[in-house]
Design a protein around this motif. Structure first.
Motif, PDB file in Angstrom:
ATOM      1  N   ALA A   1       0.845  -1.198   0.000  1.00 55.29           N
ATOM      2  CA  ALA A   1       0.000   0.000   0.000  1.00 55.29           C
ATOM      3  C   ALA A   1       0.875   1.240   0.000  1.00 55.29           C
ATOM      4  O   ALA A   1       2.005   1.216   0.517  1.00 55.29           O
ATOM      5  CB  ALA A   1      -0.917   0.014   1.218  1.00 55.29           C
ATOM      6  N   VAL A   2       0.346   2.320  -0.549  1.00 60.84           N
ATOM      7  CA  VAL A   2       1.057   3.607  -0.551  1.00 60.84           C
ATOM      8  C   VAL A   2       0.058   4.699  -0.207  1.00 60.84           C
ATOM      9  O   VAL A   2      -1.084   4.689  -0.663  1.00 60.84           O
ATOM     10  CB  VAL A   2       1.741   3.860  -1.913  1.00 60.84           C
TER      11      VAL A   2
ATOM     12  N   SER B   1       4.338   7.258   2.528  1.00 61.69           N
ATOM     13  CA  SER B   1       4.244   6.134   3.456  1.00 61.69           C
ATOM     14  C   SER B   1       3.859   4.877   2.692  1.00 61.69           C
ATOM     15  O   SER B   1       2.958   4.905   1.855  1.00 61.69           O
ATOM     16  CB  SER B   1       3.191   6.428   4.527  1.00 61.69           C
ATOM     17  N   THR B   2       4.549   3.791   2.973  1.00 62.54           N
ATOM     18  CA  THR B   2       4.269   2.522   2.304  1.00 62.54           C
ATOM     19  C   THR B   2       4.177   1.390   3.331  1.00 62.54           C
ATOM     20  O   THR B   2       4.732   1.472   4.428  1.00 62.54           O
ATOM     21  CB  THR B   2       5.354   2.163   1.283  1.00 62.54           C
ATOM     22  N   ASN B   3       3.455   0.353   2.953  1.00 64.77           N
ATOM     23  CA  ASN B   3       3.361  -0.865   3.759  1.00 64.77           C
ATOM     24  C   ASN B   3       3.512  -2.064   2.829  1.00 64.77           C
ATOM     25  O   ASN B   3       3.059  -2.012   1.684  1.00 64.77           O
ATOM     26  CB  ASN B   3       2.002  -0.962   4.462  1.00 64.77           C
TER      27      ASN B   3
ATOM     28  N   VAL C   1       6.724 -10.153   0.634  1.00 58.85           N
ATOM     29  CA  VAL C   1       7.272  -9.427  -0.513  1.00 58.85           C
ATOM     30  C   VAL C   1       8.257  -8.341  -0.097  1.00 58.85           C
ATOM     31  O   VAL C   1       8.888  -7.705  -0.961  1.00 58.85           O
ATOM     32  CB  VAL C   1       6.156  -8.795  -1.374  1.00 58.85           C
ATOM     33  N   LYS C   2       8.400  -8.128   1.195  1.00 60.22           N
ATOM     34  CA  LYS C   2       9.271  -7.067   1.684  1.00 60.22           C
ATOM     35  C   LYS C   2      10.699  -7.286   1.195  1.00 60.22           C
ATOM     36  O   LYS C   2      11.239  -8.396   1.277  1.00 60.22           O
ATOM     37  CB  LYS C   2       9.220  -7.042   3.218  1.00 60.22           C
ATOM     38  N   GLY C   3      11.297  -6.227   0.669  1.00 60.90           N
ATOM     39  CA  GLY C   3      12.657  -6.308   0.150  1.00 60.90           C
ATOM     40  C   GLY C   3      12.738  -6.729  -1.306  1.00 60.90           C
ATOM     41  O   GLY C   3      13.807  -6.639  -1.919  1.00 60.90           O
ATOM     42  N   ARG C   4      11.628  -7.206  -1.861  1.00 61.96           N
ATOM     43  CA  ARG C   4      11.618  -7.641  -3.271  1.00 61.96           C
ATOM     44  C   ARG C   4      10.701  -6.759  -4.120  1.00 61.96           C
ATOM     45  O   ARG C   4      10.967  -6.540  -5.299  1.00 61.96           O
ATOM     46  CB  ARG C   4      11.144  -9.091  -3.375  1.00 61.96           C
ATOM     47  N   PHE C   5       9.593  -6.295  -3.544  1.00 63.74           N
ATOM     48  CA  PHE C   5       8.620  -5.488  -4.277  1.00 63.74           C
ATOM     49  C   PHE C   5       8.697  -4.036  -3.806  1.00 63.74           C
ATOM     50  O   PHE C   5       8.973  -3.764  -2.634  1.00 63.74           O
ATOM     51  CB  PHE C   5       7.196  -5.992  -4.021  1.00 63.74           C
ATOM     52  N   THR C   6       8.410  -3.115  -4.737  1.00 64.59           N
ATOM     53  CA  THR C   6       8.357  -1.692  -4.405  1.00 64.59           C
ATOM     54  C   THR C   6       7.100  -1.079  -5.000  1.00 64.59           C
ATOM     55  O   THR C   6       6.884  -1.178  -6.212  1.00 64.59           O
ATOM     56  CB  THR C   6       9.589  -0.952  -4.933  1.00 64.59           C
ATOM     57  N   ILE C   7       6.293  -0.464  -4.154  1.00 67.41           N
ATOM     58  CA  ILE C   7       5.089   0.231  -4.615  1.00 67.41           C
ATOM     59  C   ILE C   7       5.400   1.713  -4.732  1.00 67.41           C
ATOM     60  O   ILE C   7       6.132   2.280  -3.912  1.00 67.41           O
ATOM     61  CB  ILE C   7       3.900  -0.020  -3.654  1.00 67.41           C
TER      62      ILE C   7
END
Length: 124
Positions: free
Chosen positions: A50-51, A57-59, A64-70
């Motif tokens: 989420a952004v 701010s992102t969640n 997926v943390k560290g691999r995906f970027t929103i």
């Protein structure tokens, strides 16, 4: 009313990358919290990322943390999801969603608008 249209899905080998986009209609895109969810066959829809309306701010889901970027570009009314180091377990239909009212960013029922989804398939 907000219309959301995802694109960028496809077939990729494990370890590869994809970038999903979500184009939004309407003049109030910049005021919405935007998120990505995914749903694999036989499983419930799950939160991915989420952004906030400003992008400040992102969640992320732990998976997926560290691999995906929103990210988002409010000038273009577009939401993005950069997916790196993809795994077969990332295979799912990916949906973008817009939240107008309050609630939890992690709960799909708190979102007001959804796209039609885009298929991501990661082969081993």
């Amino acid at each position: 009313q907000v219309q959301l249209v995802e694109s960028g899905g496809g077939l990729v080998q494990a370890g590869g990358s994809l970038r999903l986009s979500c184009a939004a209609s309407g003049r109030t895109f910049s005021t919405y919290t935007m998120s990505w969810f995914r749903q694999a066959p036989g499983k419930e829809r799950e939160f991915v990322a989420a952004v906030s309306w400003s992008g400040g701010s992102t969640n992320y889901a732990d998976s997926v943390k560290g691999r995906f970027t929103i990210s988002r570009d409010n000038a273009k009314n577009t939401l993005y999801l950069q997916m790196n180091s993809l795994k077969p377990t990332d295979t799912a239909v990916y949906y973008c969603a817009a939240r107008v009212r309050g609630g939890s960013v992690f709960r799909s029922t708190d979102y007001d608008y959804w796209g039609q989804g885009t298929q991501v398939t990661v082969s081993s």
